[in-house]
Write a protein that holds these residues in place. Structure first.
Motif, PDB file in Angstrom:
ATOM      1  N   HIS A   1      42.621  16.433  38.380  1.00 31.41           N
ATOM      2  CA  HIS A   1      42.273  15.227  37.628  1.00 31.41           C
ATOM      3  C   HIS A   1      42.765  15.356  36.180  1.00 31.41           C
ATOM      4  O   HIS A   1      43.751  16.058  35.930  1.00 31.41           O
ATOM      5  N   GLU A   2      42.142  14.690  35.266  1.00 31.81           N
ATOM      6  CA  GLU A   2      42.562  14.668  33.870  1.00 31.81           C
ATOM      7  C   GLU A   2      42.789  16.073  33.318  1.00 31.81           C
ATOM      8  O   GLU A   2      42.120  17.037  33.732  1.00 31.81           O
TER       9      GLU A   2
ATOM     10  N   SER B   1      37.790  19.079  30.478  1.00 32.00           N
ATOM     11  CA  SER B   1      36.972  19.203  31.690  1.00 32.00           C
ATOM     12  C   SER B   1      37.533  20.225  32.669  1.00 32.00           C
ATOM     13  O   SER B   1      36.888  20.538  33.666  1.00 32.00           O
TER      14      SER B   1
ATOM     15  N   ALA C   1      38.567   9.015  35.728  1.00 31.57           N
ATOM     16  CA  ALA C   1      37.779   8.220  34.788  1.00 31.57           C
ATOM     17  C   ALA C   1      37.870   6.736  35.121  1.00 31.57           C
ATOM     18  O   ALA C   1      38.810   6.286  35.795  1.00 31.57           O
ATOM     19  N   ASP C   2      36.920   5.978  34.641  1.00 30.99           N
ATOM     20  CA  ASP C   2      36.931   4.532  34.868  1.00 30.99           C
ATOM     21  C   ASP C   2      38.140   3.890  34.202  1.00 30.99           C
ATOM     22  O   ASP C   2      38.797   3.037  34.796  1.00 30.99           O
TER      23      ASP C   2
ATOM     24  N   LYS D   1      41.514   4.390  33.550  1.00 28.92           N
ATOM     25  CA  LYS D   1      42.594   5.275  33.971  1.00 28.92           C
ATOM     26  C   LYS D   1      43.806   5.191  33.040  1.00 28.92           C
ATOM     27  O   LYS D   1      44.567   6.158  32.923  1.00 28.92           O
TER      28      LYS D   1
ATOM     29  N   SER E   1      43.115   7.500  30.248  1.00 27.37           N
ATOM     30  CA  SER E   1      43.359   8.876  30.681  1.00 27.37           C
ATOM     31  C   SER E   1      44.828   9.238  30.522  1.00 27.37           C
ATOM     32  O   SER E   1      45.166  10.341  30.069  1.00 27.37           O
TER      33      SER E   1
END
Length: 254
Positions: free
Chosen positions: A204-205, A209, A238-239, A241, A244
């Motif tokens: 992911h990102e 994190s 994430a909502d 994107k 991100s």
């Protein structure tokens, strides 16, 4: 943008939006390239002034690749055709894959890859196209994939012996299979023609994190003199994107 590295984003990770929208989005962010786009979508990229930083479409699959001679005739035909298409479109990079082991030892697979690829390298060199084999992890995402360690890929590059054959060093994949990312890049950079990102674990990102510190990694890439593309290949969780992607570009714009 500091212009120390060329930024891109992989099409499939933002496949939830139409390509036209992705083109306008990346331009708004301030970059001008999209990765892993094939010939049918190049007109859309050209319409928006977006570069195809890594072309695809010649491969059979990730699992059926150059390490298996039964696929050579088909791959040679498809890659020769795509080399012409890539060159005619004004692009440079065309992705390829080793394929899965399926019980094959690494040396046999490497020799098979070299035998097949050498049959198209002269054509690639003539057309100014670089064939780039991706390094993928076999621990989490692509079980049994052969080109899963940098050393194997570097040995294949040496065996082929052409500046038009290089590796796609996927930082996410190689962190999983071997780690030691910065040292590996420093020692093997002359065989690397392209980079992908992704947060570990989870893909992911690439923010705080996850475990990789991307600013240091990208600085190490820049210090090697690399002038190619770094493409974001994280799957946005994430909502927002787009935010991100914007943040990932910022993190990597060292």
């Amino acid at each position: 943008m500091k212009n120390n590295i060329q930024h891109s984003v992989c099409r499939w990770t933002y496949g939830f939006m139409p390509l036209e929208q992705l083109c306008t989005t990346v331009k708004d962010i301030g970059i001008a390239a999209i990765d892993l786009v094939g010939p049918k979508d190049w007109p859309t990229l050209k319409k928006h002034g977006i570069y195809s930083s890594m072309c695809n479409g010649a491969e059979i699959s990730l699992t059926e690749g150059w390490n298996d001679p039964q696929y050579h005739d088909r791959l040679i035909k498809q890659y020769n055709e795509h080399i012409d298409l890539v060159a005619a479109a004004g692009y440079k990079n065309l992705i390829c894959f080793s394929g899965n082991r399926k019980g094959m030892d690494d040396e046999t697979g490497m020799n098979n890859c070299a035998t097949g690829l050498k049959k198209i390298m002269a054509h690639a060199e003539q057309k100014g196209v670089t064939l780039i084999m991706e390094l993928l992890n076999s621990k989490v995402d692509h079980a049994d994939y052969m080109c899963g360690h940098t050393a194997w890929g570097v040995s294949l590059c040496k065996k082929i012996g052409s500046e038009n054959f290089k590796l796609l060093y996927d930082i996410y994949h190689m962190q999983i299979d071997e780690g030691d990312v910065i040292r590996t890049i420093q020692q093997s950079h002359q065989y690397i023609g392209h980079y992908h990102t992704g947060g570990v674990p989870g893909r992911h990102e690439i923010d705080e994190s996850q475990e990789l510190y991307y600013p240091a990694i990208i600085k190490a890439i820049v210090q090697t003199g690399f002038k190619g593309y770094l493409a974001q290949e994280f799957i946005p969780a994430a909502d927002d994107k787009i935010a991100s992607l914007r943040k990932a570009i910022s993190i990597c714009d060292v």
